[in-house]
Structures are given as structure tokens and as C-alpha cells.
Design a protein around this motif. Structure first.
Motif, PDB file in Angstrom:
ATOM      1  N   UNK A  92      -6.358   1.754  -1.214  1.00  7.64           N
ATOM      2  CA  UNK A  92      -5.964   1.677   0.191  1.00  7.64           C
ATOM      3  C   UNK A  92      -5.714   0.236   0.621  1.00  7.64           C
ATOM      4  N   UNK A  93      -6.486  -0.687   0.064  1.00  7.81           N
ATOM      5  CA  UNK A  93      -6.299  -2.101   0.377  1.00  7.81           C
ATOM      6  C   UNK A  93      -4.919  -2.576  -0.045  1.00  7.81           C
ATOM      7  N   UNK A 101       3.569  -9.511  -2.076  1.00 14.03           N
ATOM      8  CA  UNK A 101       2.821 -10.702  -2.465  1.00 14.03           C
ATOM      9  C   UNK A 101       1.373 -10.636  -2.033  1.00 14.03           C
ATOM     10  N   UNK A 102       1.141 -10.163  -0.809  1.00 15.38           N
ATOM     11  CA  UNK A 102      -0.231 -10.031  -0.315  1.00 15.38           C
ATOM     12  C   UNK A 102      -0.991  -8.983  -1.120  1.00 15.38           C
ATOM     13  N   UNK A 103      -0.314  -7.894  -1.468  1.00 19.44           N
ATOM     14  CA  UNK A 103      -0.954  -6.858  -2.274  1.00 19.44           C
ATOM     15  C   UNK A 103      -1.344  -7.392  -3.651  1.00 19.44           C
ATOM     16  N   UNK A 104      -0.483  -8.203  -4.243  1.00 15.67           N
ATOM     17  CA  UNK A 104      -0.783  -8.757  -5.562  1.00 15.67           C
ATOM     18  C   UNK A 104      -1.944  -9.748  -5.495  1.00 15.67           C
ATOM     19  N   UNK A 105      -1.998 -10.534  -4.422  1.00 18.52           N
ATOM     20  CA  UNK A 105      -3.119 -11.459  -4.247  1.00 18.52           C
ATOM     21  C   UNK A 105      -4.430 -10.684  -4.158  1.00 18.52           C
ATOM     22  N   UNK A 106      -4.415  -9.582  -3.398  1.00 11.20           N
ATOM     23  CA  UNK A 106      -5.602  -8.740  -3.291  1.00 11.20           C
ATOM     24  C   UNK A 106      -5.942  -8.096  -4.634  1.00 11.20           C
ATOM     25  N   UNK A 215      -0.699  -2.271   7.370  1.00 16.12           N
ATOM     26  CA  UNK A 215      -1.615  -1.937   8.463  1.00 16.12           C
ATOM     27  C   UNK A 215      -2.649  -3.062   8.579  1.00 16.12           C
ATOM     28  N   UNK A 216      -2.326  -4.157   9.303  1.00 14.93           N
ATOM     29  CA  UNK A 216      -3.233  -5.314   9.366  1.00 14.93           C
ATOM     30  C   UNK A 216      -4.642  -5.000   9.852  1.00 14.93           C
ATOM     31  N   UNK A 217      -4.834  -4.194  10.920  1.00 11.01           N
ATOM     32  CA  UNK A 217      -6.223  -3.915  11.336  1.00 11.01           C
ATOM     33  C   UNK A 217      -7.036  -3.210  10.245  1.00 11.01           C
ATOM     34  N   UNK A 218      -6.407  -2.252   9.554  1.00 13.01           N
ATOM     35  CA  UNK A 218      -7.089  -1.567   8.467  1.00 13.01           C
ATOM     36  C   UNK A 218      -7.376  -2.538   7.324  1.00 13.01           C
ATOM     37  N   UNK A 219      -6.436  -3.453   7.059  1.00 13.77           N
ATOM     38  CA  UNK A 219      -6.614  -4.460   6.018  1.00 13.77           C
ATOM     39  C   UNK A 219      -7.917  -5.222   6.205  1.00 13.77           C
ATOM     40  N   UNK A 220      -8.162  -5.649   7.441  1.00 17.49           N
ATOM     41  CA  UNK A 220      -9.352  -6.448   7.711  1.00 17.49           C
ATOM     42  C   UNK A 220     -10.622  -5.669   7.376  1.00 17.49           C
ATOM     43  N   UNK A 221     -10.687  -4.422   7.788  1.00 14.52           N
ATOM     44  CA  UNK A 221     -11.857  -3.596   7.501  1.00 14.52           C
ATOM     45  C   UNK A 221     -12.016  -3.359   5.996  1.00 14.52           C
ATOM     46  N   UNK A 223     -10.910  -5.239   3.542  1.00 13.57           N
ATOM     47  CA  UNK A 223     -11.305  -6.485   2.864  1.00 13.57           C
ATOM     48  C   UNK A 223     -12.805  -6.724   2.989  1.00 13.57           C
ATOM     49  N   UNK A 224     -13.352  -6.471   4.164  1.00 14.72           N
ATOM     50  CA  UNK A 224     -14.792  -6.648   4.348  1.00 14.72           C
ATOM     51  C   UNK A 224     -15.563  -5.722   3.412  1.00 14.72           C
ATOM     52  N   UNK A 225     -15.106  -4.475   3.321  1.00 17.95           N
ATOM     53  CA  UNK A 225     -15.772  -3.519   2.433  1.00 17.95           C
ATOM     54  C   UNK A 225     -15.604  -3.940   0.972  1.00 17.95           C
ATOM     55  N   UNK A 226     -14.409  -4.387   0.608  1.00 15.00           N
ATOM     56  CA  UNK A 226     -14.150  -4.807  -0.768  1.00 15.00           C
ATOM     57  C   UNK A 226     -15.008  -6.014  -1.145  1.00 15.00           C
ATOM     58  N   UNK A 227     -15.159  -6.959  -0.225  1.00 12.43           N
ATOM     59  CA  UNK A 227     -16.000  -8.129  -0.501  1.00 12.43           C
ATOM     60  C   UNK A 227     -17.444  -7.700  -0.750  1.00 12.43           C
ATOM     61  N   UNK A 228     -17.927  -6.751   0.051  1.00 13.26           N
ATOM     62  CA  UNK A 228     -19.298  -6.278  -0.129  1.00 13.26           C
ATOM     63  C   UNK A 228     -19.471  -5.589  -1.480  1.00 13.26           C
TER      64      UNK A 228
END
Length: 345
Positions: A92-93, A101-106, A215-221, A223-228
Motif C-alpha cells: 500500500x505504501x 521515483x518516490x515509490x522506488x525510494x520507499x 494519496x499523500x495523507x495515507x502515505x504519511x500514516x 510511513x509511520x507504520x512502516x518505520x515502526x
């Protein structure tokens, strides 16, 4: 040049990805319970989408699938049946990223969430963007089916997200098979076999093309979950795990060092000592995490600086403004004007 990958004794893969593989196999007519028994897994290990299973068990699953699927190239067949949804947060991220490019960075940052069975690398070569995959155990009997399924899934997942998507080439470590038709059907590009790496090549210009499900707002959520999740992987350093948990805590206000220590099953004193052994401190990691997130928000988004301050756990915007000036020598507005994508609304 050697590209050896060192296997962690704790190498693991996502339970979500393992579920997706089993779902695909069931759709192709194989019995799920027979496959689970053959690779030593049970349903309880797969119930939590964020859980992990040993890489060795999934490797045994791939070998079983290779033996049971009646197809000239079982990996291509399975890859076409894989659906990205069950891959959980990582899938989903990537799909909600603003651009390729952003997807590949992630994908590079969070690839261990999918699994530790190899490493993804991204290289620019002229007008091409090369996605290379270097697997653990390249000579293992299950590697061919596993990597072909993964490459096929990459193509199947990206194609509907990106206008003008096409490949410039695809390469494979194994020798050319007698029948190239299944490969041509999936990749629709020039093929190279007996290559140094598994890879697909995209036009470099596609890197900046928006994804249709951005979906930038979803991205932020996410990313936080992925970092955890990344922080909780056993092989991560303590400082990396602290950074991941800080990213998660910052979404709910000022981080609590005691709560973070308890999440890591440590006392605050032990946390402080072990971070010092790694050459850092809690306060330093908190400041670095806040700075990184602040700069990311200012470069990539349009949130007002006052809202960014709240997202980073500051009780007052003025405290954030002073800290940001100390970090960069600029106000948030000046930084956005130099580096951002546009003015805040």
C-alpha cells in the motif's frame, strides 16, 4: 565485482507475502494445507499480517511450488496470480506514492519488510532506470521460481499505476529456456539471459510520472507504520529501532522516552547506555528524526508550518520555528521557498 549477500541467521520474510503466495497457489489448483505441511508452516504463523516467518520456510514453499506447478516457467505463472493487497503495509505504501521515483525510494528503504531473501538496487544507466535484484542463495533450486514470480509481480503491480509504463529490457541469471513465449508475454521487451543480475529496465523519464493512486495523507500514516515495523526487525541496530518508534510516537504528540524504552523491553538507563555504545543519544535521535521529517514535509507537501509543528510533537509552533532555524539557519518558510514544491496553502 562480487555482489555477495550475507545472510542473517534470523533472516525472515513477511507473513503477508507468504499468505499472498499461498492464495495464488490455491487459485492455481494446489492444496493449501499440503503446501503448509511440506514447508513446516501452520496457519497461526500467518494470522497477523505484520508477522514474520523464517526465510528458510518460505524457500521450502517455493521449492514445493516449483515441483507441483505444471508449467514451463512456474515463477511467471505464479507472479501473474499474485495480488498486491495481501502484502500489507509495504504494498500500500508503494501504490500510494506520489511518483514512481518516490515509490522506488520507499521500496529501497523498506524492502526488508517484504523479506530478507535478497537485496533490491536501483541504478541509472543513460536513459534507463535499472531495478536489480540480488538474491540470497542464487544457486538454490527455489531461487529461479521465486525471483521470476517477484519480477512478474513488479510488472503486474506497476502497469496499472503508471501511464505510459513499458520496459526497455529484462535480464535473468539463468540460461535461455527453449520457449521464450511466456517471458515475452509478461515483459514485452528485449530479453537477456545468463546475465550477472536479475533486472528490469525502465525509461528514466518515468521516474517523475505521477502514480494514479497517489494519496499523500495515507502515505504519511503508512510511513509511520512502516518505520515502526522496520524498527522491530531483530537485525536492526538499537538506534534504528529507536528512530522507527520515534516516528510512530511523533504522530501522537511529544514522544515519551519511558514508553519507548518499555516498547524495546529496556529500562531508560539501559536504553541510554546502549545508545551511547552506538555513539548517539535519545535526544540526538529525536532531534535528527524531527529535522528529517520537517524537511520532508516542507519539500514534498503543502502543510502550513504550524501544522507540521504539531505533527512533530511540538506543543507550540514557535518552539519548532526556533529549532528549525538552529538546524538549518533558515525559517521553515525560507526552507520551503528554496527546496519545496510550492507555497503552503
Amino acid at each position: 565485482m562480487s555482489h555477495a549477500i550475507h545472510e542473517s541467521p534470523q533472516a525472515s520474510v513477511s507473513a503477508s507475502l507468504t499468505q499472498a503466495i499461498l492464495h495464488a497457489a490455491s487459485r492455481l489448483g494446489l492444496d493449501r494445507q499440503t503446501l503448509l505441511t511440506a514447508c513446516g508452516l501452520h496457519e497461526g504463523q500467518l494470522a497477523d499480517p505484520d508477522a514474520r516467518v523464517p526465510f528458510s520456510a518460505q524457500e521450502a514453499l517455493w521449492r514445493e511450488l516449483d515441483a507441483r506447478l505444471q508449467h514451463p516457467e512456474p515463477g511467471l505463472l505464479l507472479g501473474r496470480s499474485l495480488t498486491p493487497g495481501p502484502f500489507s503495509v509495504l504494498s500500500y505504501l508503494l501504490q500510494s506514492s506520489a511518483t514512481l521515483g518516490e515509490a522506488l525510494t520507499a521500496a529501497l528503504r523498506y524492502q526488508r519488510l517484504g523479506g530478507e531473501g535478497g537485496e533490491l538496487h536501483i541504478e541509472e544507466r543513460g536513459e534507463s532506470l535499472l531495478l536489480l535484484y540480488r538474491p540470497l542463495h542464487p544457486q538454490h533450486p527455489a531461487t529461479r521460481i521465486r525471483v521470476l514470480a517477484m519480477m512478474t509481480c513488479w510488472v503486474q503491480m506497476t502497469m496499472p499505476l503508471l501511464d505510459g509504463f513499458h520496459l526497455l529490457g529484462a535480464q535473468f541469471r539463468h540460461a535461455a529456456p527453449t520457449d521464450l513465449a511466456p517471458y515475452r508475454e509478461v515483459f514485452a521487451c528485449p530479453l537477456q539471459f545468463a546475465a550477472a543480475d536479475y533486472a528490469i529496465a525502465l525509461p528514466r523519464a518515468l521516474r517523475d510520472v505521477p502514480l494514479v493512486q497517489a494519496n499523500p495523507p495515507l502515505q504519511q500514516l503508512l510511513r509511520q507504520h512502516a518505520e515502526a515495523l522496520l524498527a522491530r526487525l531483530p537485525s536492526a541496530s538499537l538506534s534504528a529501532r529507536v528512530i522507527g518508534l520515534l516516528g510512530e510516537q511523533l504522530a501522537h504528540g511529544e514522544p515519551d522516552r519511558g514508553e519507548l524504552a518499555r516498547a524495546l523491553l529496556l529500562s531508560e538507563r539501559t536504553l541510554q547506555r546502549r545508545l551511547a555504545e552506538e555513539g548517539c543519544s535519545y535526544q540526538q535521535l529525536l532531534a535528527d528524526t524531527r529535522r528529517q521529517l520537517a524537511e520532508q514535509h516542507l519539500r514534498e507537501g503543502r502543510l502550513p508550518a504550524a501544522e507540521i509543528a504539531l505533527l512533530l510533537g511540538y506543543s507550540e509552533p514557535s518552539v519548532f520555528f526556533r529549532a528549525f532555524r538552529q538546524w538549518t539557519g533558515l525559517t521553515p518558510g525560507e526552507y520551503r521557498a528554496r527546496h519545496g514544491s510550492g507555497p503552503a496553502t
